[in-house]
Design a protein around this motif. Structure first.
Motif, PDB file in Angstrom:
ATOM      1  N   SER A  31       0.833  -1.204   0.000  1.00 37.41           N
ATOM      2  CA  SER A  31       0.000   0.000   0.000  1.00 37.41           C
ATOM      3  C   SER A  31       0.869   1.257   0.000  1.00 37.41           C
ATOM      4  O   SER A  31       0.944   1.990   0.996  1.00 37.41           O
ATOM      5  CB  SER A  31      -0.939  -0.005   1.212  1.00 37.41           C
ATOM      6  OG  SER A  31      -1.756  -1.151   1.214  1.00 37.41           O
ATOM      7  N   LEU A  32       1.531   1.522  -1.129  1.00 39.72           N
ATOM      8  CA  LEU A  32       2.455   2.655  -1.217  1.00 39.72           C
ATOM      9  C   LEU A  32       1.733   3.993  -1.117  1.00 39.72           C
ATOM     10  O   LEU A  32       2.355   5.010  -0.773  1.00 39.72           O
ATOM     11  CB  LEU A  32       3.264   2.576  -2.512  1.00 39.72           C
ATOM     12  CG  LEU A  32       4.154   1.336  -2.680  1.00 39.72           C
ATOM     13  CD1 LEU A  32       4.975   1.441  -3.958  1.00 39.72           C
ATOM     14  CD2 LEU A  32       5.067   1.150  -1.474  1.00 39.72           C
ATOM     15  N   ASP A  33       0.449   4.024  -1.402  1.00 39.88           N
ATOM     16  CA  ASP A  33      -0.311   5.276  -1.266  1.00 39.88           C
ATOM     17  C   ASP A  33      -0.328   5.755   0.182  1.00 39.88           C
ATOM     18  O   ASP A  33      -0.509   6.954   0.444  1.00 39.88           O
ATOM     19  CB  ASP A  33      -1.753   5.085  -1.757  1.00 39.88           C
ATOM     20  CG  ASP A  33      -1.840   5.014  -3.275  1.00 39.88           C
ATOM     21  OD1 ASP A  33      -0.852   5.393  -3.933  1.00 39.88           O
ATOM     22  OD2 ASP A  33      -2.875   4.564  -3.800  1.00 39.88           O
ATOM     23  N   ASP A  34      -0.127   4.826   1.120  1.00 40.29           N
ATOM     24  CA  ASP A  34      -0.100   5.205   2.535  1.00 40.29           C
ATOM     25  C   ASP A  34       1.197   5.915   2.915  1.00 40.29           C
ATOM     26  O   ASP A  34       1.335   6.388   4.048  1.00 40.29           O
ATOM     27  CB  ASP A  34      -0.255   3.958   3.423  1.00 40.29           C
ATOM     28  CG  ASP A  34      -1.653   3.353   3.334  1.00 40.29           C
ATOM     29  OD1 ASP A  34      -2.495   3.938   2.625  1.00 40.29           O
ATOM     30  OD2 ASP A  34      -1.892   2.312   3.959  1.00 40.29           O
ATOM     31  N   LYS A  36       2.583   8.542   1.154  1.00 36.77           N
ATOM     32  CA  LYS A  36       2.701   9.831   0.465  1.00 36.77           C
ATOM     33  C   LYS A  36       3.302  10.902   1.356  1.00 36.77           C
ATOM     34  O   LYS A  36       4.002  11.807   0.891  1.00 36.77           O
ATOM     35  CB  LYS A  36       1.330  10.276  -0.042  1.00 36.77           C
ATOM     36  CG  LYS A  36       0.799   9.441  -1.205  1.00 36.77           C
ATOM     37  CD  LYS A  36      -0.565   9.942  -1.661  1.00 36.77           C
ATOM     38  CE  LYS A  36      -1.076   9.116  -2.838  1.00 36.77           C
ATOM     39  NZ  LYS A  36      -2.422   9.569  -3.292  1.00 36.77           N
ATOM     40  N   GLU A  37       3.049  10.793   2.654  1.00 36.26           N
ATOM     41  CA  GLU A  37       3.585  11.761   3.611  1.00 36.26           C
ATOM     42  C   GLU A  37       4.861  11.258   4.277  1.00 36.26           C
ATOM     43  O   GLU A  37       5.333  11.854   5.247  1.00 36.26           O
ATOM     44  CB  GLU A  37       2.534  12.069   4.687  1.00 36.26           C
ATOM     45  CG  GLU A  37       1.212  12.593   4.141  1.00 36.26           C
ATOM     46  CD  GLU A  37       1.384  13.900   3.388  1.00 36.26           C
ATOM     47  OE1 GLU A  37       2.203  14.728   3.837  1.00 36.26           O
ATOM     48  OE2 GLU A  37       0.708  14.080   2.351  1.00 36.26           O
ATOM     49  N   LYS A  58      -0.219  -4.776   4.842  1.00 32.80           N
ATOM     50  CA  LYS A  58      -0.092  -3.763   3.799  1.00 32.80           C
ATOM     51  C   LYS A  58       1.315  -3.700   3.221  1.00 32.80           C
ATOM     52  O   LYS A  58       1.547  -2.993   2.236  1.00 32.80           O
ATOM     53  CB  LYS A  58      -0.483  -2.389   4.353  1.00 32.80           C
ATOM     54  CG  LYS A  58      -1.965  -2.257   4.676  1.00 32.80           C
ATOM     55  CD  LYS A  58      -2.292  -0.831   5.094  1.00 32.80           C
ATOM     56  CE  LYS A  58      -3.780  -0.647   5.323  1.00 32.80           C
ATOM     57  NZ  LYS A  58      -4.108   0.763   5.674  1.00 32.80           N
ATOM     58  N   SER A 213      11.048   0.597  -2.409  1.00 32.92           N
ATOM     59  CA  SER A 213      10.089  -0.496  -2.312  1.00 32.92           C
ATOM     60  C   SER A 213      10.417  -1.608  -3.310  1.00 32.92           C
ATOM     61  O   SER A 213      11.123  -1.375  -4.306  1.00 32.92           O
ATOM     62  CB  SER A 213       8.670   0.019  -2.569  1.00 32.92           C
ATOM     63  OG  SER A 213       8.411   0.100  -3.957  1.00 32.92           O
ATOM     64  N   ARG A 351      11.541   5.595  -6.514  1.00 33.77           N
ATOM     65  CA  ARG A 351      11.103   6.470  -5.421  1.00 33.77           C
ATOM     66  C   ARG A 351      11.782   6.050  -4.124  1.00 33.77           C
ATOM     67  O   ARG A 351      11.807   4.856  -3.781  1.00 33.77           O
ATOM     68  CB  ARG A 351       9.583   6.366  -5.265  1.00 33.77           C
ATOM     69  CG  ARG A 351       8.995   7.217  -4.155  1.00 33.77           C
ATOM     70  CD  ARG A 351       7.502   6.950  -4.046  1.00 33.77           C
ATOM     71  NE  ARG A 351       6.898   7.691  -2.947  1.00 33.77           N
ATOM     72  CZ  ARG A 351       5.638   7.520  -2.537  1.00 33.77           C
ATOM     73  NH1 ARG A 351       4.859   6.640  -3.163  1.00 33.77           N
ATOM     74  NH2 ARG A 351       5.152   8.221  -1.535  1.00 33.77           N
TER      75      ARG A 351
END
Length: 433
Positions: A31-34, A36-37, A58, A213, A351
């Motif tokens: 769950s790389l969207d988690d 973003k911060e 995740k 990742s 990233r």
């Protein structure tokens, strides 16, 4: 009985006649969207189920800004000068192998290790001379798959930490390692990934982690050639039959589970269990016998992913990146004018995240996450150049951590993280050995 020729069957039950694709299959589903911060941080311990659902399932890292406070954790005994003496008394006679730090401040590149007693290493670590104290680094000791879960010197400190931390109680431990070194300007692990989930417990000093990742595995320029990036991040280099997502080789699983099921059947027969239970066990035996025969006819070698970790063209572990530390630093800086685009063009697309871990904190890192770790002593300015410095000053350049490697889960279910009891049986066998 006459054997009939069988079609070669892969791990997922698919025939090997399937069209071969170019490059590795990358199925990473973290769950790389988690993120973003940035890498999340939690200030206090949570339940093991909550931790599993929020981070393990995740497949994302997290910093825990505290150590467990339960009675089974006594690693505070390892701090300061008194801690070094305590460790010497408990495990000083253990034989260990240490890595030599390169002139560039790197280790972990597959170079020969030096054997010595743990107390000799501690003496070197505490030396007032910079040339001695910064020379060696204590890393993972056991390299054989069937070696004890807690090898020396950590085995000499049993009772100060649990074999399985409560936070990761759903997972089966592969190994517990003690990491120690001394550095004023930072020593680097090199960019690489592990094959297990990692709980990194920092006891002394500070660590800077540069993370990538598993989804960017093909951009990391590893010495080995990945064949499959599993959904949970496990990176497989097997040229033939693949590993399962939990790191187990299916052929070895079939052998172990056949033995376990045979023992179960004997126990059921001796206890005169209901015929339905005996029939079920016999069906399981037939299933595992069929699998063993399939793999026997495939003529695949059974290897642990770490048993043959060196690439054919060099002594470097397959899971290590060819990207040098200076080049990595330039890429992470995000300054296009500094990046080695001509040499490592794919790296520009990857990233990265940077995390600093301080004393008393922990980092959970799922399997397959690439990381470069730079280790520092407690005092950023300490250099121990003056030989007249008191011994207490040299301790400020010491860094120490305990880490747990756990077999990665093959499911997102807290109650059943693995598809069978294979790793539980492996762990039991290793402990008996």
């Amino acid at each position: 009985r006459r054997r009939h020729k069988r079609k070669r069957v892969g791990v997922d039950g698919l025939h090997s006649g399937k069209k071969k694709q170019k490059g590795p299959r990358n199925e990473f589903a973290g769950s790389l969207d988690d993120l973003k911060e940035g890498i999340p941080r939690i200030k206090s311990m949570c339940t093991s189920k909550d931790f599993f659902e929020r981070f393990i399932a995740k497949r994302i890292p997290v910093v825990i800004e505290t150590h467990p406070d339960s009675k089974e954790w006594k690693i505070k005994n390892w701090k300061g000068n008194e801690g070094i003496e305590y460790m010497r008394q408990r495990g000083g006679q253990c034989k260990i192998k240490v890595e030599q730090i390169s002139e560039e401040g790197e280790f972990g590149k597959g170079n020969p290790k030096k054997e010595m007693k743990f107390q000799e290493f501690l003496d070197t670590l505490m030396s007032k001379k910079k040339s001695k104290s910064f020379k060696y680094y204590l890393t993972t000791q056991a390299e054989e798959e069937d070696s004890p879960v807690i090898p020396p010197p950590a085995s000499g400190l049993k009772g100060d930490f649990p074999i399985k931390p409560e936070l990761l109680c759903a997972l089966v431990p592969h190994r517990v390692n003690l990491w120690m070194g001394a550095s004023a300007n930072g020593s680097s692990s090199g960019l690489h990934h592990d094959f297990h989930d990692n709980l990194y417990v920092l006891i002394r000093g500070r660590k800077r982690f540069t993370l990538f990742s598993p989804s960017d595995a093909t951009k990391m320029y590893t010495y080995g050639n990945p064949s499959h990036i599993h959904w949970n991040g496990l990176i497989d280099y097997s040229p033939g039959a693949e590993l399962r997502s939990d790191g187990a080789h299916p052929a070895e699983v079939a052998k172990v589970m056949l033995k376990v099921t045979n023992e179960k059947l004997e126990a059921l027969q001796d206890s005169k269990a209901p015929q339905s239970e005996i029939d079920k066990a016999e069906n399981e035996i037939e299933k595992y016998m069929e699998k063993c025969l399939d793999f026997e006819m495939m003529d695949e070698s059974i290897e642990d992913p770490e048993a043959n970790m060196s690439s054919q063209k060099s002594n470097h572990p397959m899971s290590f990146s060819k990207v040098s530390i200076p080049s990595l630093r330039r890429f992470v800086s995000k300054n296009p004018s500094l990046q080695d685009v001509s040499k490592y063009p794919k790296m520009k697309e990857a990233r990265s995240w940077t995390v600093t871990l301080n004393e008393g904190q922990m980092l959970y890192l799922p399997a397959g996450w690439f990381h470069e770790v730079t280790s520092f002593g407690s005092d950023k300015t300490t250099a121990c150049v003056d030989e007249k410095l008191e011994a207490s000053s040299s301790t400020s350049s010491v860094h120490m951590a305990l880490n747990y490697w756990m077999y990665p889960p093959s499911s997102k279910n807290f109650e059943t993280p693995y598809e069978d009891s294979y790793w539980e049986h492996v762990m039991k066998s290793r402990e008996e050995h």
